[in-house]
Structure formats: structure tokens, C-alpha cells
Write a protein that holds these residues in place. Structure first.
Motif, PDB file in Angstrom:
ATOM      1  N   GLU A 138       2.149   1.682  -3.468  1.00  0.00           N
ATOM      2  CA  GLU A 138       1.227   2.212  -4.600  1.00  0.00           C
ATOM      3  C   GLU A 138       0.884   3.850  -3.879  1.00  0.00           C
ATOM      4  O   GLU A 138       0.684   4.481  -5.139  1.00  0.00           O
ATOM      5  CB  GLU A 138      -0.164   1.667  -4.172  1.00  0.00           C
ATOM      6  N   ARG A 139       0.965   4.129  -2.900  1.00  0.00           N
ATOM      7  CA  ARG A 139       0.775   5.669  -2.502  1.00  0.00           C
ATOM      8  C   ARG A 139       1.913   6.275  -2.939  1.00  0.00           C
ATOM      9  O   ARG A 139       1.546   7.339  -3.432  1.00  0.00           O
ATOM     10  CB  ARG A 139       0.602   5.697  -0.929  1.00  0.00           C
ATOM     11  N   SER A 140       3.133   5.721  -2.778  1.00  0.00           N
ATOM     12  CA  SER A 140       4.095   6.613  -3.410  1.00  0.00           C
ATOM     13  C   SER A 140       4.156   6.916  -5.079  1.00  0.00           C
ATOM     14  O   SER A 140       4.379   7.769  -5.445  1.00  0.00           O
ATOM     15  CB  SER A 140       5.486   5.822  -2.922  1.00  0.00           C
TER      16      SER A 140
ATOM     17  N   HIS B 121       1.589   6.586  -6.702  1.00  0.00           N
ATOM     18  CA  HIS B 121       0.506   7.426  -7.258  1.00  0.00           C
ATOM     19  C   HIS B 121       0.720   9.053  -6.941  1.00  0.00           C
ATOM     20  O   HIS B 121       0.619   9.706  -7.680  1.00  0.00           O
ATOM     21  CB  HIS B 121      -0.863   7.273  -6.387  1.00  0.00           C
ATOM     22  N   HIS B 122       1.636   9.300  -5.953  1.00  0.00           N
ATOM     23  CA  HIS B 122       2.187  10.634  -5.691  1.00  0.00           C
ATOM     24  C   HIS B 122       3.128  11.053  -6.667  1.00  0.00           C
ATOM     25  O   HIS B 122       3.139  12.089  -7.173  1.00  0.00           O
ATOM     26  CB  HIS B 122       2.829  10.716  -4.359  1.00  0.00           C
TER      27      HIS B 122
ATOM     28  N   ASP C 185       0.815  -1.284  -0.006  1.00  0.00           N
ATOM     29  CA  ASP C 185      -0.090  -0.016   0.088  1.00  0.00           C
ATOM     30  C   ASP C 185       0.772   1.211  -0.099  1.00  0.00           C
ATOM     31  O   ASP C 185       0.463   2.133  -0.740  1.00  0.00           O
ATOM     32  CB  ASP C 185      -0.895  -0.045   1.356  1.00  0.00           C
ATOM     33  N   SER C 186       1.925   1.200   0.896  1.00  0.00           N
ATOM     34  CA  SER C 186       2.779   2.319   0.907  1.00  0.00           C
ATOM     35  C   SER C 186       3.514   2.555  -0.601  1.00  0.00           C
ATOM     36  O   SER C 186       3.713   3.636  -1.018  1.00  0.00           O
ATOM     37  CB  SER C 186       3.868   2.208   1.872  1.00  0.00           C
TER      38      SER C 186
ATOM     39  N   THR D 199       1.279  11.846  -9.641  1.00  0.00           N
ATOM     40  CA  THR D 199       0.483  12.981  -9.639  1.00  0.00           C
ATOM     41  C   THR D 199       1.491  14.186  -9.654  1.00  0.00           C
ATOM     42  O   THR D 199       1.200  15.295 -10.375  1.00  0.00           O
ATOM     43  CB  THR D 199      -0.220  13.166  -8.183  1.00  0.00           C
TER      44      THR D 199
END
Length: 487
Positions: free
Chosen positions: A236-238, A240-241, A233-234, A244
Motif C-alpha cells: 500500500e505504501r508503494s 501510494h508512493h 502495508d508495504s 503521488t
């Protein structure tokens, strides 16, 4: 202990030495995975490496469990389930690291199985038997005796008591196999996760006579699985960041840099107008947009502004700083500030910025009437002048990097351009090692002279540079601007 339900399904004996070979393969694989895990511990802050490391941790736990099960198969049944009068020679288990020490009590000598215990509850005699390992899992002294099915919930986590009750009820009443997990609270206060499998044992009338079960402490395994999920999850968040940030940086860059494509003509009032084209090359190694810029602008009075530059960093921070700097540069150039003084003002702006950075820049002002190029630079590669098929760098005036020294003074240089001359302005990311100090890449640029001499316009000149340098996997982004003097 094995269920009598399977007594009519004899297992085929493995080939001699097959079990030892499997155990050796498992231990060898475990060592290889552990080596990969150590290699993945280089950067604790990298989400990708954290995810790889947690996957390796999970694989190590699973291989430890597999090794434990294979050791049990090789050792044979425990002595308390070997029928009386039967003698069985049990091989000495190979030495290995024992996970059972996590329970605060030493496991059985040489065994890897302190995380797996067994139990049987006889419904006819109310007798209960626990293996030694099960006492270790529950943290219960052997002299306290085993727990009955009615007493088991007292050590089960309050929220999981209904899970255990459901498993037992389905087994005893409906004859269903047991397969579920619950948490226990040991006598020392530690919470462990236990996986329970088992079956009812039927008498000759088909009624449930007893229940047997194997209980396995899967706390470390579940902790590793949870770590894998969290690291994934971390990651994926990284990602995604990063996606973006790249999108925002690209949109900001496209809004700031000149929107023109192809060649544009500037300084039409003189005998030698300029034909200008430029191109931006992103960095291959980071995938992020950096702080490089290029610009050409018609100034009041007929002069033309030519500029390229590079701010350190990548992403939105670098792009927003570049936008601020380029906006200030345009404003000062329109106000008539000369290149050297303009560089001093930019240096002060970068030094006092809320986002500290370093940058290189070059600012050229072209007068079409006198055909004079006046320019200043801040730690930037000098323009390359190509004339008659031969190329060379203009002599650089004094100038340090933007943001490096407070109150720095910048020199100014002049060069007279002739019709047919061609200038190449670029940022140092264009050449492989940066800084403009790689003689090989400098020679490659200068060797483009014959091809640039035959260019029909500035856009053809940009294509020639891209054919030579555009396919390289550069570590930094880059800009290149080609200026052709008409007449």
C-alpha cells in the motif's frame, strides 16, 4: 482429550475412504500452493510479489495444520484416552514432512501433530496429565512432570500472564469455554505463541470437576499472518508512493510542456508560415510519466523553434530533468544559438547533471523568409517529410545521444520546405520496438502520406497519426508533432 459434555452428541461415522480422500486432497492442494509460492520468489524487491509470497506462506501453514488435524482424526484417539479393555486398530499414517522438528526433539514417528498437545487438570485429585506433544511445545523434559494450573504462569510471557489467568478463572468459576492465546517462554529461552481451547468437565452435581484443554503452537502461523500484514502495508505504501509520484510528474509536465491545444500558427512574417500541433502519449506498461517533450516557440527575428526529445527513465526524476533541459534549450534558442551548437551545450548539461541520464533530442530552426529548416539531432529519429502524398525521412546529420560522450560534436543539416509540405517529428516511443529501426513501423508511418496530404491543418495530421498508433500498448511514452507549411 474430549469433554464428557459432548458424550450425548455422537458423531456420524464418515463414509469409508472419505478421510483418506480429504487427506490426499489437502496434500495435493498444499503442493500446488507451494509451487505458486516458489514462482512468486522471482523479485525480492517487488512489494506485489512479497505480498503474494507471504499469502502463500500463510496458506501453506494453514494447510499443514489442516493436514495434521485430518491425520489425527484418521488415527483415532491417543492410547492414553482409549478406555481399558478396548482394542482399536490404528492405521499407519502416511509419510509427510513433520513440522515438529522445529522444537528440537523428534516427533512421534509418522505424526504431523507435534504442534498440538492436550492436557487435563483434575480439581478433585490434583492430578495433571499432559500429552507427549505438549511437553515438546513447552520444551519441558517429561521427567520434570506436567505443570499445575498454579505453575503454568511461570512459563508464560510476563505481559500475557493475566490473559491465562482470565481464561482459567472464567472456565473454573463461570463454566465458560476456553479460547485464547498467550506467549510462553520455553526452557531453552525461545518464545512461542500458544492457542488454548478447552472446557470445564462437570460432575453429577453440576460442579467443575476438572478442566481439559488443547494447546496448539501457532507461532509460525502468526508469523506468517504478521508477514502478510507487513507486506500488504508495504504494498500500500508503494502504491501510494507511485500515485503521488505520478501526480507530481503529471503536474510538472503540464507546467513545462506548451499549454496549447489544437493547431497554432508560427512564423507569420514569411510567405510560408507554419501550422503546428502535437500530442503526448503516456506509456501503458509503467503508468508513469516519462521524460519526453515537444515544443514550438516563436523566436526573435521571426524564426520558429521546433523541438522534440526523450530522456531515459520515468517519474519525477525524469520529468524534472526534462524541465531543466527544455528550459535551457528555450533560453539558448532565444539567445540565437544555432541547432548544432545548441546540441553540444545540451550534451554538456546532461553529462554534468546531478541526475545522470541519457537522452535523444532534435532541434529545428525554421526561417519563414527563406523557407529553410536548419536542424541538428542527438541520437534521434529524423523528421519525416511528406510532399505530394509521398513521405521520406530527411538525411540525418551527425549526432550521438545526449550524455553519452563528453565533448561530442554535432552536425547540422538544411532542407528547403515548400508550401503544402508536412513534417512529422516524433520520439522513438511512438514505434513499437523503439530506436526507429523497425522497418514495419517506419513503413506504417510513411504509409500515412495520402491521409496526411488531405489533412485540413496540423491537428488533423495529429489525429491521423493517433488513429494509426494511439491505441497500441507501448512500452515507453512518446510525443508526436505535426508541422504543416502554409502558403
Amino acid at each position: 482429550m474430549p469433554s464428557p459434555l459432548f458424550a450425548d452428541r455422537p458423531a456420524q461415522a464418515p463414509e469409508p475412504g472419505a478421510m483418506d480422500a480429504l487427506i490426499s486432497q489437502t496434500r495435493r492442494l498444499r503442493g500446488q500452493v507451494d509451487a505458486v509460492r516458489r514462482d512468486a520468489m522471482a523479485d525480492e524487491d517487488d512489494p506485489q510479489q512479497r505480498w503474494q509470497r507471504t499469502l502463500c506462506d500463510l496458506a501453506v501453514h494453514q494447510l499443514d495444520d489442516l493436514g495434521a488435524h485430518l491425520d489425527l482424526l484418521r488415527a483415532g484417539a491417543p492410547e492414553d484416552v482409549i478406555p481399558e479393555g478396548t482394542e482399536r486398530e490404528r492405521p499407519s499414517p502416511a509419510p509427510a514432512t513433520d513440522p515438529g522438528t522445529a522444537y528440537g526433539a523428534p516427533p512421534r514417528t509418522g505424526s504431523l501433530l507435534s504442534r498440538v498437545g492436550s492436557a487435563e487438570w483434575n480439581l478433585l485429585t490434583d492430578e495433571v496429565s499432559w500429552s507427549e506433544e505438549l511437553y515438546q511445545i513447552f520444551g519441558r523434559p517429561r521427567e520434570s512432570g506436567p505443570l499445575s494450573l498454579d505453575e503454568m504462569p511461570t512459563l508464560v510471557f510476563a505481559e500475557d500472564q493475566t490473559v491465562l489467568q482470565g481464561l482459567v478463572t472464567d472456565c473454573l468459576i463461570d463454566g465458560k469455554p476456553i479460547d485464547g492465546e498467550f506467549r510462553i517462554v520455553r526452557t531453552d529461552g525461545r518464545v512461542r505463541t500458544v492457542h488454548m481451547t478447552g472446557e470445564p468437565v462437570l460432575d453429577t452435581d453440576g460442579c467443575t470437576a476438572s478442566m481439559w484443554a488443547v494447546l496448539r503452537d501457532v507461532s509460525e502461523l502468526r508469523r506468517s499472518e504478521r508477514a502478510v500484514r507487513e507486506s500488504r502495508d508495504s504494498l500500500e505504501r508503494s502504491r501510494h508512493h507511485e500515485r503521488t509520484e505520478r501526480r507530481v510528474a503529471v503536474e510538472l509536465q503540464e507546467a513545462v510542456l506548451p499549454p496549447w491545444r489544437g493547431s497554432l500558427r508560427f512564423a507569420h512574417d514569411g510567405p510560408a508560415p507554419l501550422d503546428v500541433a502535437a500530442h503526448y502519449l503516456p506509456a501503458a506498461s509503467t503508468g508513469l510519466i516519462g521524460g519526453d517533450w515537444y515544443d514550438a516557440l516563436a523566436l526573435p527575428g521571426g524564426d520558429a523553434l521546433l523541438t522534440v526529445g526523450d530522456l531515459t527513465g520515468h517519474g519525477v526524476a525524469a520529468t524534472s530533468s526534462m524541465a531543466m533541459l527544455l528550459g535551457a534549450l528555450r533560453g539558448m534558442a532565444v539567445a540565437g544559438i544555432r541547432p548544432a551548437a545548441l546540441m553540444a551545450h545540451l550534451n554538456q548539461l546532461v553529462e554534468t547533471s546531478a541526475q545522470p541520464a541519457l537522452g535523444s533530442a532534435m532541434c529545428c530552426r525554421y526561417d519563414p523568409v527563406t523557407q529553410t529548416l536548419t536542424w541538428a539531432q542527438a541520437g534521434h529519429p529524423a523528421p519525416l517529410l511528406f510532399r505530394g502524398g509521398e513521405g521520406g525521412a530527411l538525411r540525418r546529420p551527425e549526432g550521438v545521444l545526449l550524455g553519452a560522450t563528453a565533448g561530442a560534436a554535432y552536425g547540422e543539416a538544411e532542407s528547403r520546405l515548400l508550401p503544402g509540405d508536412l513534417l512529422v517529428l516524433y520520439t522513438d516511443g511512438l514505434i513499437r520496438n523503439g530506436g526507429g529501426h523497425d522497418d514495419t513501423d517506419a513503413r506504417r508511418l510513411l504509409a500515412l502520406g495520402p491521409r496526411l496530404a488531405g489533412a485540413r491543418d496540423a491537428q488533423d495530421g495529429v489525429r491521423a497519426v493517433m488513429e494509426e498508433f494511439g491505441e497500441e500498448a507501448r512500452e515507453d511514452d512518446a510525443c508526436v508533432m505535426v508541422v504543416r507549411v502554409g502558403g
